[in-house]
Design a protein around this motif. Structure first.
Motif, PDB file in Angstrom:
ATOM      1  N   LYS A  68      18.700  78.793  19.958  1.00 32.28           N
ATOM      2  CA  LYS A  68      18.098  77.743  19.134  1.00 32.28           C
ATOM      3  C   LYS A  68      16.585  77.880  19.102  1.00 32.28           C
ATOM      4  CE  LYS A  68      21.660  74.153  19.559  1.00 32.28           C
ATOM      5  NZ  LYS A  68      21.994  72.801  20.079  1.00 32.28           N
ATOM      6  N   ARG A  69      15.978  78.016  20.296  1.00 32.71           N
ATOM      7  CA  ARG A  69      14.526  78.161  20.362  1.00 32.71           C
ATOM      8  C   ARG A  69      14.083  79.496  19.774  1.00 32.71           C
ATOM      9  NH1 ARG A  69      11.402  73.643  21.059  1.00 32.71           N
ATOM     10  NH2 ARG A  69      12.679  72.121  22.179  1.00 32.71           N
ATOM     11  N   GLY A  70      14.947  80.515  19.940  1.00 34.38           N
ATOM     12  CA  GLY A  70      14.620  81.819  19.384  1.00 34.38           C
ATOM     13  C   GLY A  70      14.505  81.778  17.873  1.00 34.38           C
ATOM     14  N   ASN A  71      15.373  81.035  17.220  1.00 35.77           N
ATOM     15  CA  ASN A  71      15.300  80.893  15.773  1.00 35.77           C
ATOM     16  C   ASN A  71      14.015  80.174  15.352  1.00 35.77           C
ATOM     17  OD1 ASN A  71      17.786  82.152  15.392  1.00 35.77           O
ATOM     18  ND2 ASN A  71      18.931  80.236  15.484  1.00 35.77           N
ATOM     19  N   LEU A  72      13.640  79.142  16.116  1.00 36.55           N
ATOM     20  CA  LEU A  72      12.390  78.451  15.829  1.00 36.55           C
ATOM     21  C   LEU A  72      11.198  79.380  16.021  1.00 36.55           C
ATOM     22  CD1 LEU A  72      12.965  74.967  17.542  1.00 36.55           C
ATOM     23  CD2 LEU A  72      13.010  75.487  15.105  1.00 36.55           C
ATOM     24  N   LEU A  73      11.265  80.190  17.064  1.00 35.76           N
ATOM     25  CA  LEU A  73      10.163  81.102  17.353  1.00 35.76           C
ATOM     26  C   LEU A  73       9.989  82.120  16.232  1.00 35.76           C
ATOM     27  CD1 LEU A  73       8.034  81.911  19.419  1.00 35.76           C
ATOM     28  CD2 LEU A  73       9.748  83.328  20.551  1.00 35.76           C
ATOM     29  N   GLN A  74      11.095  82.646  15.719  1.00 32.64           N
ATOM     30  CA  GLN A  74      11.011  83.619  14.638  1.00 32.64           C
ATOM     31  C   GLN A  74      10.487  82.982  13.351  1.00 32.64           C
ATOM     32  OE1 GLN A  74      11.387  86.817  14.991  1.00 32.64           O
ATOM     33  NE2 GLN A  74      12.119  86.723  17.108  1.00 32.64           N
ATOM     34  N   ALA A  75      10.658  81.661  13.209  1.00 30.26           N
ATOM     35  CA  ALA A  75      10.215  80.975  11.998  1.00 30.26           C
ATOM     36  C   ALA A  75       8.786  80.462  12.098  1.00 30.26           C
ATOM     37  CB  ALA A  75      11.155  79.804  11.698  1.00 30.26           C
ATOM     38  N   GLU A 119       1.815  77.495  16.899  1.00 31.60           N
ATOM     39  CA  GLU A 119       3.215  77.059  16.827  1.00 31.60           C
ATOM     40  C   GLU A 119       4.078  77.880  17.772  1.00 31.60           C
ATOM     41  OE1 GLU A 119       3.836  75.345  12.253  1.00 31.60           O
ATOM     42  OE2 GLU A 119       4.741  77.241  12.875  1.00 31.60           O
ATOM     43  N   ALA A 120       3.873  79.184  17.772  1.00 30.82           N
ATOM     44  CA  ALA A 120       4.670  80.069  18.629  1.00 30.82           C
ATOM     45  C   ALA A 120       4.429  79.768  20.101  1.00 30.82           C
ATOM     46  CB  ALA A 120       4.329  81.527  18.330  1.00 30.82           C
ATOM     47  N   TYR A 121       3.193  79.544  20.501  1.00 26.96           N
ATOM     48  CA  TYR A 121       2.883  79.276  21.904  1.00 26.96           C
ATOM     49  C   TYR A 121       3.496  77.959  22.363  1.00 26.96           C
ATOM     50  CZ  TYR A 121      -0.631  82.897  21.032  1.00 26.96           C
ATOM     51  OH  TYR A 121      -1.258  84.066  20.690  1.00 26.96           O
ATOM     52  N   ALA A 122       3.509  76.952  21.487  1.00 24.88           N
ATOM     53  CA  ALA A 122       4.118  75.667  21.836  1.00 24.88           C
ATOM     54  C   ALA A 122       5.629  75.812  22.029  1.00 24.88           C
ATOM     55  CB  ALA A 122       3.816  74.632  20.748  1.00 24.88           C
ATOM     56  N   ILE A 123       6.281  76.575  21.166  1.00 26.28           N
ATOM     57  CA  ILE A 123       7.728  76.802  21.284  1.00 26.28           C
ATOM     58  C   ILE A 123       8.046  77.574  22.553  1.00 26.28           C
ATOM     59  CG2 ILE A 123       9.709  77.958  20.236  1.00 26.28           C
ATOM     60  CD1 ILE A 123       8.404  77.406  17.505  1.00 26.28           C
ATOM     61  N   ILE A 124       7.243  78.598  22.856  1.00 26.97           N
ATOM     62  CA  ILE A 124       7.445  79.404  24.057  1.00 26.97           C
ATOM     63  C   ILE A 124       7.296  78.550  25.308  1.00 26.97           C
ATOM     64  CG2 ILE A 124       6.450  81.267  25.439  1.00 26.97           C
ATOM     65  CD1 ILE A 124       5.709  82.611  22.736  1.00 26.97           C
ATOM     66  N   THR A 125       6.292  77.689  25.347  1.00 22.97           N
ATOM     67  CA  THR A 125       6.060  76.831  26.507  1.00 22.97           C
ATOM     68  C   THR A 125       7.247  75.915  26.766  1.00 22.97           C
ATOM     69  OG1 THR A 125       3.666  76.864  26.119  1.00 22.97           O
ATOM     70  CG2 THR A 125       4.533  75.091  27.500  1.00 22.97           C
ATOM     71  N   GLU A 126       7.762  75.288  25.714  1.00 21.82           N
ATOM     72  CA  GLU A 126       8.896  74.374  25.874  1.00 21.82           C
ATOM     73  C   GLU A 126      10.155  75.131  26.267  1.00 21.82           C
ATOM     74  OE1 GLU A 126      10.784  70.861  26.285  1.00 21.82           O
ATOM     75  OE2 GLU A 126       8.631  71.219  25.949  1.00 21.82           O
ATOM     76  N   LEU A 127      10.352  76.316  25.694  1.00 18.77           N
ATOM     77  CA  LEU A 127      11.517  77.133  26.046  1.00 18.77           C
ATOM     78  C   LEU A 127      11.477  77.522  27.519  1.00 18.77           C
ATOM     79  CD1 LEU A 127      14.014  78.849  25.321  1.00 18.77           C
ATOM     80  CD2 LEU A 127      12.440  80.686  24.678  1.00 18.77           C
ATOM     81  N   GLY A 178      11.828  89.846  25.781  1.00 19.56           N
ATOM     82  CA  GLY A 178      12.117  90.651  24.606  1.00 19.56           C
ATOM     83  C   GLY A 178      12.046  89.849  23.315  1.00 19.56           C
ATOM     84  N   GLN A 179      12.592  88.640  23.354  1.00 19.18           N
ATOM     85  CA  GLN A 179      12.563  87.771  22.175  1.00 19.18           C
ATOM     86  C   GLN A 179      11.128  87.367  21.841  1.00 19.18           C
ATOM     87  OE1 GLN A 179      15.104  87.114  20.349  1.00 19.18           O
ATOM     88  NE2 GLN A 179      15.012  85.098  19.410  1.00 19.18           N
ATOM     89  N   ILE A 180      10.360  87.025  22.868  1.00 22.20           N
ATOM     90  CA  ILE A 180       8.969  86.632  22.657  1.00 22.20           C
ATOM     91  C   ILE A 180       8.155  87.805  22.111  1.00 22.20           C
ATOM     92  CG2 ILE A 180       6.837  85.931  23.817  1.00 22.20           C
ATOM     93  CD1 ILE A 180       8.537  84.295  25.749  1.00 22.20           C
ATOM     94  N   GLY A 181       8.347  88.981  22.699  1.00 23.49           N
ATOM     95  CA  GLY A 181       7.609  90.151  22.250  1.00 23.49           C
ATOM     96  C   GLY A 181       7.857  90.468  20.786  1.00 23.49           C
ATOM     97  N   LEU A 182       9.121  90.386  20.371  1.00 20.56           N
ATOM     98  CA  LEU A 182       9.467  90.650  18.976  1.00 20.56           C
ATOM     99  C   LEU A 182       8.816  89.626  18.047  1.00 20.56           C
ATOM    100  CD1 LEU A 182      11.103  92.240  16.894  1.00 20.56           C
ATOM    101  CD2 LEU A 182      13.032  90.724  17.367  1.00 20.56           C
ATOM    102  N   ALA A 183       8.864  88.357  18.442  1.00 24.37           N
ATOM    103  CA  ALA A 183       8.291  87.300  17.606  1.00 24.37           C
ATOM    104  C   ALA A 183       6.776  87.443  17.500  1.00 24.37           C
ATOM    105  CB  ALA A 183       8.661  85.931  18.180  1.00 24.37           C
ATOM    106  N   ILE A 184       6.106  87.727  18.632  1.00 23.74           N
ATOM    107  CA  ILE A 184       4.653  87.857  18.616  1.00 23.74           C
ATOM    108  C   ILE A 184       4.224  89.068  17.793  1.00 23.74           C
ATOM    109  CG2 ILE A 184       2.624  88.289  20.047  1.00 23.74           C
ATOM    110  CD1 ILE A 184       3.658  85.447  20.227  1.00 23.74           C
TER     111      ILE A 184
END
Length: 250
Positions: A38-45, A51-59, A181-187
């Protein structure tokens, strides 16, 4: 006999406790996987770094509630080999300090680096070993280059003692690797998107915004003013244009 019956009941209870424990672990893993996707989909969007850093922190707070941690990304300034903190939990990011690329064993080897009380792995230079019973650094590699590192640590304190023989981090290496891995791809995708946007809207020589950026901004402001006018809220648009003589000298 009574002794055999008592032993049978005891064995049955132990087996039941094991099954209950396994079911609890399976349920926990299922919740983690669901949250991860769920968070991964938000991160990719995400369309911006904030926005990405806030999603990563909560995840990270939800997936690793027993650990503190931070996300470090390689500085985008040319010529600088510095890892800068961009997200941290549970405290604010300003508590974290940046470090040189060579200070982390995970970045130097390109592999996950786990240190606990039972291992003899060397401590990273950016970690103070006297205060940590265990930590893990997971490198994020994109296009053959170090993009960043995910750092998780168990902190020794009187209010949060470490339970069990081994820290929880030792059992979560796969989860940490998957998250990194998910974070790296999104960033990497986000930085590429920002680079393309910058190239499309900025002049490469001066770094100033170009005609395309001006046109998009003007159309946006005109639409906004038109909506406000329809709502009987006057919102005039002012446009100032000027020409700089001998601009090439600047």
């Amino acid at each position: 006999t009574h002794i055999e019956l008592a032993k049978y009941i005891q064995d049955l209870r132990q087996a039941t406790d094991k099954v209950t424990s396994w079911l609890g672990e399976l349920n926990e893993r299922a919740c983690e996987i669901d949250l991860f996707f769920k968070r991964g989909n938000l991160l990719q969007a995400a369309i911006s770094s904030d926005e990405a850093y806030a999603i990563i922190t909560e995840l990270a707070r939800q997936l690793f509630p027993a650990e503190e941690g931070a996300l470090y990304l390689r500085s985008t300034t040319p010529g600088q080999e510095i890892m800068e903190p961009v997200a941290s939990w549970p405290g604010p990011v300003r508590r974290e300090r940046g470090f040189a690329l060579g200070d982390c064993w995970a970045l130097r080897t390109g592999k996950l680096h786990l240190v606990d009380k039972d291992s003899r792995e060397p401590f990273c230079n950016h970690v103070h070993g006297s205060s940590l019973p265990s930590y893990v650094c997971v490198p994020m590699i994109a296009n053959g280059e170090a993009l960043g590192v995910l750092h998780l640590r168990t902190v020794v304190s009187h209010s949060r003692p470490v339970q069990g023989k081994r820290p929880r981090l030792a059992e979560e290496k796969r989860l940490a690797a998957a998250v990194a891995g998910q974070i790296g791809l999104a960033i990497a995708n986000l930085r590429l998107r920002e680079l393309l946007t910058n190239q499309a809207t900025c002049d490469p020589l001066t770094g100033l915004y170009n005609v395309r950026y001006f046109t998009e901004g003007l159309e946006r402001e005109l639409r906004r003013a038109n909506r406000r006018r329809q709502d009987k809220d006057e919102s005039p648009v002012g446009l100032i244009m000027f020409d700089v003589d001998k601009f090439r000298k600047f």
